[in-house]
Scaffold this motif. Structure first.
Motif, PDB file in Angstrom:
ATOM      1  N   ARG A  27       0.671  -1.276   0.659  1.00 10.13           N
ATOM      2  CA  ARG A  27       0.156  -0.018  -0.431  1.00 10.13           C
ATOM      3  C   ARG A  27       1.073   1.206   0.036  1.00 10.13           C
ATOM      4  NH1 ARG A  27      -3.228  -3.025   3.563  1.00 10.13           N
ATOM      5  NH2 ARG A  27      -2.094  -1.890   5.402  1.00 10.13           N
ATOM      6  N   ALA A  30       2.909   1.602  -3.693  1.00 11.91           N
ATOM      7  CA  ALA A  30       2.691   1.240  -5.515  1.00 11.91           C
ATOM      8  C   ALA A  30       2.146   2.313  -5.873  1.00 11.91           C
ATOM      9  CB  ALA A  30       0.735   0.811  -4.186  1.00 11.91           C
ATOM     10  N   ARG A  35       5.804  -4.485  -6.001  1.00 10.86           N
ATOM     11  CA  ARG A  35       5.480  -5.211  -5.521  1.00 10.86           C
ATOM     12  C   ARG A  35       6.102  -6.382  -4.194  1.00 10.86           C
ATOM     13  NH1 ARG A  35       1.580  -8.233  -9.625  1.00 10.86           N
ATOM     14  NH2 ARG A  35       0.570  -9.020  -7.749  1.00 10.86           N
TER      15      ARG A  35
END
Length: 75
Positions: A27, A30, A35
């Protein structure tokens, strides 16, 4: 025939505190396109759709087991 693919990549934890940290990091990062929760299912599904390939090895490696070595063979 007889070829081998060797991948070393960060594969996200499937459960536990590391998975929670990776979800939080995802989060936060991003916007960078990072990732940290990259799931094994991406590779697993790819392999499942190619019955002519064999998963020869899957193991965590240093540092701290953050990376996974995956060896895929074509007999």
């Amino acid at each position: 025939p007889g070829g081998e693919i060797i991948l070393v990549n960060h594969i996200g934890a499937e459960a536990g505190p590391v998975a929670t940290i990776e979800a939080w990091l995802a989060r936060q990062s991003a916007a960078l396109g990072w990732r940290p929760e990259f799931p094994w299912a991406i590779l697993g599904d790819w392999l499942a759709s190619r019955p002519h390939l064999i998963l020869a090895e899957r193991r965590r490696i240093a540092p701290f087991g953050l990376f996974t070595l995956t060896r895929i063979r074509r007999p």
